[in-house]
Design a protein around this motif. Structure first.
Motif, PDB file in Angstrom:
ATOM      1  N   GLU A 155       0.823  -1.197   0.000  1.00 14.13           N
ATOM      2  CA  GLU A 155       0.000   0.000   0.000  1.00 14.13           C
ATOM      3  C   GLU A 155       0.861   1.253   0.000  1.00 14.13           C
ATOM      4  OE1 GLU A 155      -2.803  -0.002   3.214  1.00 14.13           O
ATOM      5  OE2 GLU A 155      -3.475  -2.015   2.750  1.00 14.13           O
ATOM      6  N   VAL A 156       0.412   2.252  -0.746  1.00 13.67           N
ATOM      7  CA  VAL A 156       0.987   3.590  -0.699  1.00 13.67           C
ATOM      8  C   VAL A 156      -0.066   4.423   0.010  1.00 13.67           C
ATOM      9  CG1 VAL A 156       1.786   5.568  -2.058  1.00 13.67           C
ATOM     10  CG2 VAL A 156       2.183   3.221  -2.887  1.00 13.67           C
ATOM     11  N   GLU A 157       0.231   4.823   1.222  1.00 11.94           N
ATOM     12  CA  GLU A 157      -0.799   5.463   2.039  1.00 11.94           C
ATOM     13  C   GLU A 157      -1.015   6.931   1.733  1.00 11.94           C
ATOM     14  OE1 GLU A 157      -0.646   4.463   6.162  1.00 11.94           O
ATOM     15  OE2 GLU A 157      -0.111   2.387   5.728  1.00 11.94           O
ATOM     16  N   GLN A 158      -0.015   7.584   1.154  1.00 10.35           N
ATOM     17  CA  GLN A 158      -0.178   8.997   0.833  1.00 10.35           C
ATOM     18  C   GLN A 158      -1.081   9.152  -0.382  1.00 10.35           C
ATOM     19  OE1 GLN A 158       2.717   7.275   0.818  1.00 10.35           O
ATOM     20  NE2 GLN A 158       4.408   8.490   1.541  1.00 10.35           N
ATOM     21  N   ASP A 159      -1.963  10.125  -0.317  1.00 10.17           N
ATOM     22  CA  ASP A 159      -2.811  10.436  -1.466  1.00 10.17           C
ATOM     23  C   ASP A 159      -2.132  11.557  -2.240  1.00 10.17           C
ATOM     24  OD1 ASP A 159      -4.728  10.910  -3.322  1.00 10.17           O
ATOM     25  OD2 ASP A 159      -6.361  11.212  -1.918  1.00 10.17           O
ATOM     26  N   MET A 160      -1.480  11.204  -3.330  1.00  9.07           N
ATOM     27  CA  MET A 160      -0.703  12.170  -4.097  1.00  9.07           C
ATOM     28  C   MET A 160      -1.479  12.730  -5.290  1.00  9.07           C
ATOM     29  SD  MET A 160       2.924  10.183  -3.965  1.00  9.07           S
ATOM     30  CE  MET A 160       2.327   8.520  -3.710  1.00  9.07           C
ATOM     31  N   LEU A 161      -2.780  12.490  -5.330  1.00  7.79           N
ATOM     32  CA  LEU A 161      -3.558  12.906  -6.488  1.00  7.79           C
ATOM     33  C   LEU A 161      -4.478  14.096  -6.209  1.00  7.79           C
ATOM     34  CD1 LEU A 161      -4.514   9.445  -8.004  1.00  7.79           C
ATOM     35  CD2 LEU A 161      -2.693  10.982  -8.684  1.00  7.79           C
ATOM     36  N   THR A 162      -4.278  14.777  -5.109  1.00  8.74           N
ATOM     37  CA  THR A 162      -5.152  15.893  -4.755  1.00  8.74           C
ATOM     38  C   THR A 162      -5.159  16.966  -5.832  1.00  8.74           C
ATOM     39  OG1 THR A 162      -4.725  15.432  -2.425  1.00  8.74           O
ATOM     40  CG2 THR A 162      -5.695  17.566  -2.951  1.00  8.74           C
ATOM     41  N   ASP A 163      -3.987  17.324  -6.328  1.00  3.91           N
ATOM     42  CA  ASP A 163      -3.911  18.357  -7.383  1.00  3.91           C
ATOM     43  C   ASP A 163      -4.598  17.898  -8.665  1.00  3.91           C
ATOM     44  OD1 ASP A 163      -2.532  20.026  -5.673  1.00  3.91           O
ATOM     45  OD2 ASP A 163      -0.551  19.475  -6.460  1.00  3.91           O
ATOM     46  N   VAL A 164      -4.420  16.626  -9.016  1.00  6.86           N
ATOM     47  CA  VAL A 164      -5.053  16.070 -10.209  1.00  6.86           C
ATOM     48  C   VAL A 164      -6.580  16.107 -10.041  1.00  6.86           C
ATOM     49  CG1 VAL A 164      -5.358  13.993 -11.609  1.00  6.86           C
ATOM     50  CG2 VAL A 164      -3.082  14.616 -10.794  1.00  6.86           C
ATOM     51  N   GLU A 165      -7.058  15.719  -8.867  1.00  8.91           N
ATOM     52  CA  GLU A 165      -8.505  15.753  -8.610  1.00  8.91           C
ATOM     53  C   GLU A 165      -9.051  17.167  -8.724  1.00  8.91           C
ATOM     54  OE1 GLU A 165      -9.594  14.015  -4.913  1.00  8.91           O
ATOM     55  OE2 GLU A 165      -9.042  11.999  -5.551  1.00  8.91           O
ATOM     56  N   ASN A 166      -8.347  18.123  -8.155  1.00  7.29           N
ATOM     57  CA  ASN A 166      -8.804  19.517  -8.219  1.00  7.29           C
ATOM     58  C   ASN A 166      -8.907  19.992  -9.666  1.00  7.29           C
ATOM     59  OD1 ASN A 166      -8.981  19.689  -5.438  1.00  7.29           O
ATOM     60  ND2 ASN A 166      -6.934  20.547  -5.201  1.00  7.29           N
ATOM     61  N   GLU A 167      -7.930  19.630 -10.496  1.00  2.47           N
ATOM     62  CA  GLU A 167      -7.953  20.006 -11.914  1.00  2.47           C
ATOM     63  C   GLU A 167      -9.127  19.352 -12.643  1.00  2.47           C
ATOM     64  OE1 GLU A 167      -6.099  22.154 -13.937  1.00  2.47           O
ATOM     65  OE2 GLU A 167      -5.517  22.897 -11.954  1.00  2.47           O
ATOM     66  N   LEU A 183      -6.160   3.556  -7.494  1.00  2.00           N
ATOM     67  CA  LEU A 183      -4.990   3.552  -8.347  1.00  2.00           C
ATOM     68  C   LEU A 183      -4.109   2.366  -7.971  1.00  2.00           C
ATOM     69  CD1 LEU A 183      -3.268   5.035 -10.498  1.00  2.00           C
ATOM     70  CD2 LEU A 183      -2.259   6.340  -8.631  1.00  2.00           C
ATOM     71  N   THR A 184      -3.784   1.568  -8.959  1.00  2.00           N
ATOM     72  CA  THR A 184      -2.912   0.417  -8.749  1.00  2.00           C
ATOM     73  C   THR A 184      -1.769   0.490  -9.747  1.00  2.00           C
ATOM     74  OG1 THR A 184      -4.814  -0.935  -8.083  1.00  2.00           O
ATOM     75  CG2 THR A 184      -2.789  -2.100  -8.661  1.00  2.00           C
ATOM     76  N   PHE A 185      -0.566   0.425  -9.223  1.00  2.00           N
ATOM     77  CA  PHE A 185       0.622   0.377 -10.058  1.00  2.00           C
ATOM     78  C   PHE A 185       0.993  -1.085 -10.242  1.00  2.00           C
ATOM     79  CE2 PHE A 185       0.750   4.528  -8.067  1.00  2.00           C
ATOM     80  CZ  PHE A 185       1.079   5.356  -9.128  1.00  2.00           C
ATOM     81  N   HIS A 186       1.228  -1.498 -11.461  1.00  2.00           N
ATOM     82  CA  HIS A 186       1.574  -2.873 -11.790  1.00  2.00           C
ATOM     83  C   HIS A 186       3.057  -2.918 -12.144  1.00  2.00           C
ATOM     84  CE1 HIS A 186      -2.770  -3.935 -12.389  1.00  2.00           C
ATOM     85  NE2 HIS A 186      -2.795  -2.619 -12.417  1.00  2.00           N
TER      86      HIS A 186
END
Length: 154
Positions: free
Chosen positions: A109-121, A135-138
């Motif tokens: 798991e990546v616990e940080q939500d790094m997509l806040t800026d993307v969501e706002n846009e 979001l899943t990284f393969h």
């Protein structure tokens, strides 16, 4: 009081608040999920069966469904088509992001939500109200990546 006991008590309160009871079977299922996340329903069943031989697979499925509806657990679906479950540890808006190893199937798991800026846009440009995202990284986990590099060297 152990960490899992504290978690069970918090979950018990949420279940009672929703008008349900924390039966011994439900508690056993929660203990298994708390102990090891990202298990399938069948894996949970096998582990619970080891501590409670009287439990049935249907009970596990019904309990997982209820716990999902109460937002106590997350149901995760990956490309292998098998649903897996983990505890919803907090009341965060979004679920974690995941790293899925294509070789061994390990899930981190990546616990940080790094997509806040993307969501706002997206919300601004598309007038779209985002409620959640997944979001899943393969790729290859560190162990499999190293093993692959070693094979390529030799």
């Amino acid at each position: 009081m152990e960490k899992s006991d504290t978690a069970i008590q918090k979950i018990k309160q949420r279940i009672y608040k929703a008008g349900y009871k924390l039966t011994p079977q439900r508690e056993d299922i929660l203990k298994v999920i708390l102990e090891k996340e990202h298990l399938s329903a069948e894996e949970i069943y096998l582990q619970v069966k080891a501590i409670n031989s009287g439990i049935g697979l249907a009970t596990v499925y019904r309990t997982l469904e209820l716990l999902g509806e109460l937002n106590i657990i997350n149901k995760l679906a990956f490309q292998d088509g098998i649903s897996r479950y983990d505890i919803n540890n907090n009341d965060q808006q979004h679920q974690h992001h995941y790293l899925l190893c294509l070789n061994c199937g390990k899930i981190d798991e990546v616990e940080q939500d790094m997509l806040t800026d993307v969501e706002n846009e997206i919300e601004k440009n598309y007038h779209f109200k985002i409620k959640d995202h997944r979001l899943t990284f393969h790729g290859l986990c560190n162990k499999c990546r190293k093993e692959s590099e070693d094979l390529n060297k030799g």
